[in-house]
Enzyme design. Structure first.
Site, mmCIF file in Angstrom:
data_model
loop_
_atom_site.group_PDB
_atom_site.id
_atom_site.type_symbol
_atom_site.label_atom_id
_atom_site.label_comp_id
_atom_site.label_asym_id
_atom_site.label_seq_id
_atom_site.Cartn_x
_atom_site.Cartn_y
_atom_site.Cartn_z
ATOM 1 N N TYR A 10 0.890 -1.219 -0.081
ATOM 2 C CA TYR A 10 0.090 0.002 0.052
ATOM 3 C C TYR A 10 0.896 1.166 -0.156
ATOM 4 O O TYR A 10 1.862 1.420 0.948
ATOM 5 C CB TYR A 10 -1.152 0.021 1.105
ATOM 6 N N GLU A 16 -3.303 7.278 -4.357
ATOM 7 C CA GLU A 16 -3.210 5.978 -3.723
ATOM 8 C C GLU A 16 -3.065 4.847 -4.706
ATOM 9 O O GLU A 16 -3.842 4.568 -5.528
ATOM 10 C CB GLU A 16 -4.407 5.878 -2.581
#
Ligand code: GDP
Ligand code: MN
Length: 379
Positions: free
Chosen positions: A101, A189
């Site tokens: 992530y 993201e």
């Protein structure tokens, strides 16, 4: 403004990030064609502006073109997480070895951009932060010195990563930061950034939110029909009409000239036990058309039971506001009580027009607010 996955990926690709080959399909036939071009198993991904599509059934896999058409038929036209699916991203499926992530986001509390990285990718990051915080690295950037690979390496130091992997992740983080700065993004993201079986790093999923207040300096996003972050349908209608309008949860419409006066009126409604349904600033000048359209917008809101109009006439002429109020009341689809307080330029003429049309008006704004609340209570 939320970008869809394929839009965010197109931008990040320009910054040199690796993305799976693929394109957008709007029909099963197109999905089949793309799968045929790719010539390998594909993943079909619903292009909707929400995260967590996987768990909600918005990500499907197909071994070949025929299956891709089948899956596409299932996804297109379906509703996932309250969004209608009309576009799919059809991409070559990745052979995932590990998932990371990575994100750059605005931390409103610290008032800085925060860079986040986790070795637990592909899952809900809030959950990681709660359950295994040691798997989440954070770095609050300094606007003066920015953020580059060196700092990224530093923050990744808390993980036990090989030099190769740390280097790759650092380079991607620095790229995300540059993209966020250039595009005035509130969020960039990758969840996940994938390390494939052949040791390549590929952005499997990308999200991007651009600051609405910076859109004026981004020609590249002009003329797009994307909805703005957190904008209600009335707010979006108001923006198109250049009205300064904000929705509020109550039932008393509030209209005034000048943001400070409207805020004060919103406070007064609360003070007298009511609940404002909106904030509408018609601005200085008291243009009849703007005022009329603004009032019609407020009156059209189903929750609104009555409207208070509070005008301080300086440049704004009370007679023109009165004309707009009378016209809007006549044109409105539903009759709702309106209470006006006006003082200043052409006050006497304005009040005469309101009296003639039978519109409630009061000498002070306190009385106007109490007047509208009383009228609403009597409904
Ligand atoms: P999200 O659920 O909206 O975040 O959608 P993602 O694009 O992140 O997909 C959800 C999950 O599906 C990812 O975390 C991956 O584990 C998996 N996934 C997505 N694309 C691929 C792919 O090409 N190959 C494989 N094997 N898994 C994928
Ligand atoms: Mn994801």
């Amino acid at each position: 403004m939320k970008l869809l996955e394929f839009e965010a990926k197109a931008i990040l690709r320009e910054y040199g990030l690796r993305v799976s080959p693929g394109r957008v399909a709007t029909t099963p036939e197109e999905a089949e064609l793309i799968a045929r071009e790719i010539g390998r198993p594909v993943v079909l991904k619903a292009q909707i502006p929400v995260a967590g599509r996987g768990k909600a059934g918005g990500i499907l896999f197909a071994s070949g073109p025929a299956e891709a058409a089948e899956m596409a038929a299932r996804l297109i036209g379906s509703t996932i997480k309250e969004s209608l699916v009309s576009q799919l991203l059809v991409e070559e499926a990745l052979e995932i070895e590990s998932e990371y992530y990575l994100s750059v986001t605005v931390d409103r509390v610290v008032k800085r951009y925060a860079v986040l990285a986790s070795t637990a990718g592909g899952v809900d990051i809030e959950q990681v932060a709660l359950v295994s915080p040691e798997r989440l690295a954070r770095y609050w950037t300094d606007p003066a010195s920015g953020f580059g690979e060196e700092k990224a390496r530093e923050m990744l130091g808390q993980f036990d990563l090989s030099d190769d992997i740390a280097g790759e992740l650092a380079s991607v983080l620095a790229t995300l930061f540059s993209a966020a700065m250039d595009k005035d993004a509130e969020l960039v993201e990758l969840n996940p950034l994938v390390r494939t079986a052949s040791a390549e790093f590929v952005a499997a999923d990308a999200r991007m939110i651009v600051d609405d207040n910076a859109l004026f300096r981004h020609e590249e996003f002009a003329g797009r029909s994307l909805t703005r972050e957190d904008e209600t349908s009335l707010e979006s209608e108001a923006r198109k009409q250049s009205l300064a309008y904000v929705d509020l949860p109550g039932d008393t419409g509030v209209v005034g000239n000048g943001a400070g006066l409207v805020m004060a009126t919103v406070d007064l409604v609360h003070h007298f036990g009511g609940s404002p349904a909106n904030f509408l600033d018609i601005g200085g000048g008291g243009d009849v058309d703007i005022t009329r359209r603004g009032l019609l917008l407020v009156l059209s809101k189903p929750e609104v039971k009555g409207v208070v109009v509070n005008i301080f006439g300086g440049i704004t002429r009370c007679d023109l506001v009165a004309q707009a109020v009378v016209e809007a009341r006549r044109e409105a689809a539903v009759v709702k009580p309106i209470a006006v307080s006006m003082m200043g330029t052409n006050e006497a003429e304005g009040k005469r027009m309101l009296d003639e049309a039978g519109v409630m008006n009061f000498p002070t704004m306190e009385e106007a607010v109490q007047g509208i609340l009383k009228a609403q209570a009597g409904l």
